[in-house]
Design an enzyme around this catalytic site. Sequence first.
Site, PDB file in Angstrom:
ATOM      1  N   ASP A 128       3.876  -4.781  16.220  1.00  0.00           N
ATOM      2  CA  ASP A 128       2.664  -4.106  16.710  1.00  0.00           C
ATOM      3  C   ASP A 128       2.974  -3.058  17.787  1.00  0.00           C
ATOM      4  O   ASP A 128       2.149  -2.181  18.043  1.00  0.00           O
ATOM      5  CB  ASP A 128       1.679  -5.124  17.304  1.00  0.00           C
ATOM      6  CG  ASP A 128       1.295  -6.206  16.302  1.00  0.00           C
ATOM      7  OD1 ASP A 128       1.421  -5.968  15.092  1.00  0.00           O
ATOM      8  OD2 ASP A 128       0.864  -7.289  16.742  1.00  0.00           O
ATOM      9  N   GLY A 171      -1.104  -4.710  13.022  1.00  0.00           N
ATOM     10  CA  GLY A 171      -1.135  -4.096  14.352  1.00  0.00           C
ATOM     11  C   GLY A 171      -2.055  -4.825  15.315  1.00  0.00           C
ATOM     12  O   GLY A 171      -2.216  -4.420  16.458  1.00  0.00           O
ATOM     13  N   GLY A 186       0.166  11.455   5.548  1.00  0.00           N
ATOM     14  CA  GLY A 186      -0.850  12.471   5.201  1.00  0.00           C
ATOM     15  C   GLY A 186      -2.219  11.866   4.924  1.00  0.00           C
ATOM     16  O   GLY A 186      -2.981  12.362   4.090  1.00  0.00           O
ATOM     17  N   LYS A 213     -10.917  17.495  -2.437  1.00  0.00           N
ATOM     18  CA  LYS A 213      -9.721  16.760  -2.846  1.00  0.00           C
ATOM     19  C   LYS A 213     -10.093  15.797  -3.952  1.00  0.00           C
ATOM     20  O   LYS A 213     -11.195  15.257  -3.958  1.00  0.00           O
ATOM     21  CB  LYS A 213      -9.161  15.962  -1.664  1.00  0.00           C
ATOM     22  CG  LYS A 213      -8.622  16.828  -0.556  1.00  0.00           C
ATOM     23  CD  LYS A 213      -7.756  16.007   0.369  1.00  0.00           C
ATOM     24  CE  LYS A 213      -7.219  16.896   1.468  1.00  0.00           C
ATOM     25  NZ  LYS A 213      -6.250  16.204   2.325  1.00  0.00           N
TER      26      LYS A 213
HETATM   27  O1  F6P Z   1       1.797  -9.686  15.995  1.00  0.00           O
HETATM   28  C1  F6P Z   1       2.414  -9.375  14.801  1.00  0.00           C
HETATM   29  C2  F6P Z   1       1.495  -9.636  13.651  1.00  0.00           C
HETATM   30  O2  F6P Z   1       2.231  -9.354  12.478  1.00  0.00           O
HETATM   31  C3  F6P Z   1       0.175  -8.879  13.668  1.00  0.00           C
HETATM   32  O3  F6P Z   1       0.310  -7.539  13.263  1.00  0.00           O
HETATM   33  C4  F6P Z   1      -0.649  -9.726  12.725  1.00  0.00           C
HETATM   34  O4  F6P Z   1      -2.023  -9.610  12.993  1.00  0.00           O
HETATM   35  C5  F6P Z   1      -0.196 -11.107  13.049  1.00  0.00           C
HETATM   36  O5  F6P Z   1       1.102 -10.985  13.590  1.00  0.00           O
HETATM   37  C6  F6P Z   1      -0.144 -12.044  11.865  1.00  0.00           C
HETATM   38  O6  F6P Z   1       0.191 -13.282  12.342  1.00  0.00           O
HETATM   39  P1  F6P Z   1       0.599 -14.561  11.456  1.00  0.00           P
HETATM   40  O7  F6P Z   1       2.071 -14.571  11.364  1.00  0.00           O
HETATM   41  O8  F6P Z   1       0.113 -15.690  12.290  1.00  0.00           O
HETATM   42  O9  F6P Z   1      -0.072 -14.409  10.146  1.00  0.00           O
END
Ligand code: F6P
Length: 322
Positions: A128, A171, A186, A213
Amino acid sequence: MKKIIVLTSGGDAPGMNAAIRAVVRTGHYHGITVFGSQLGFQGLIEQNMFHMEPESVANCIQHGGTILKAGRCLNFLQKEVRDQCRAFLKKEGIEGMVVIGGNGSFRGAALLSSEGGPAVIGIPGSIDNDIPGTEYSIGFDTARNTALEAIDKIRDTASSHNRNFVVEVMGRNTGFLAVDVGIAGGAEFILIPEFPITVRDLADKIAKPRRKKQSSIIIMAEADQPGRSIEITEELRRLTGQQYRVCILGHTQRGGSPTVLDRKMASLMGYHAVKGLLEGNSHKMVAMYNNQLSLMPLPAPDAGPRMLSEIQLLEINDILCT
Ligand code: F6P
């Protein structure tokens, strides 16, 4: 300092193995015995700690995931549990700990240390890239490249069929991943939690006269509700009368062989973490700031995630995709 322990905690991130390797080998170089804990803090609770020789990290730098396994250990939030772990580490003579992980992992490690546990140095590891105090966390570059590769493939089929797509990326509550892959791929629109817009406003933006588009891609950050793109897209279809396909990239973004950047950053961060411990530091993390690595204080326990602040990135993208 004679004995240290290393663990990976929270969600895994490509590059964690390179960081473990660097910790083990830098420790060995300086005559320190390095131990590993399985499954993050869970290994401390289960007293599952083992000696890591330089050979134990051979041939792992190129692999995603983590050879130490990772987890989100909610039990570690309990003081009694941390007390047991602290007593165990003391009995084993562990004076230093390297924690590779994100915000939650650093919080647990800081508590353990301030309650009388070993000195702690963090290595930011999260796809993230949302850890306050560092502009880079390992795994981010691989995740954005993985997502971009998928988006490029979606673009092929979108354009063959004159279709619109909504692609949801990870994220958590931040849009670093979404903005980077949106600009690089893009995307016609990028939706991130830092600058939320209503579905109605998005539909109005889509309706605005732009170059016609035949296909388009909207990048949507998962925000606090992974999978939210399905419901939002339904609403978008209703408001615009256009057809959209949805693709949620999900955990594919967490795997894969780490990029050059992630391997290099993880290696250097692992080296600096051990050096930091040897020089008597604690409650710090190896942070990237202005393109320099240095030791910075661990984020305050109530700090919350680092957020993207540059709305101009979205404005520039609006121009570039006209
Ligand atoms: O913090 C990293 C992350 O991959 C986030 O982007 C996502 O929301 C979360 O962990 C998913 O977590 P889990 O492994 O508990 O499914």
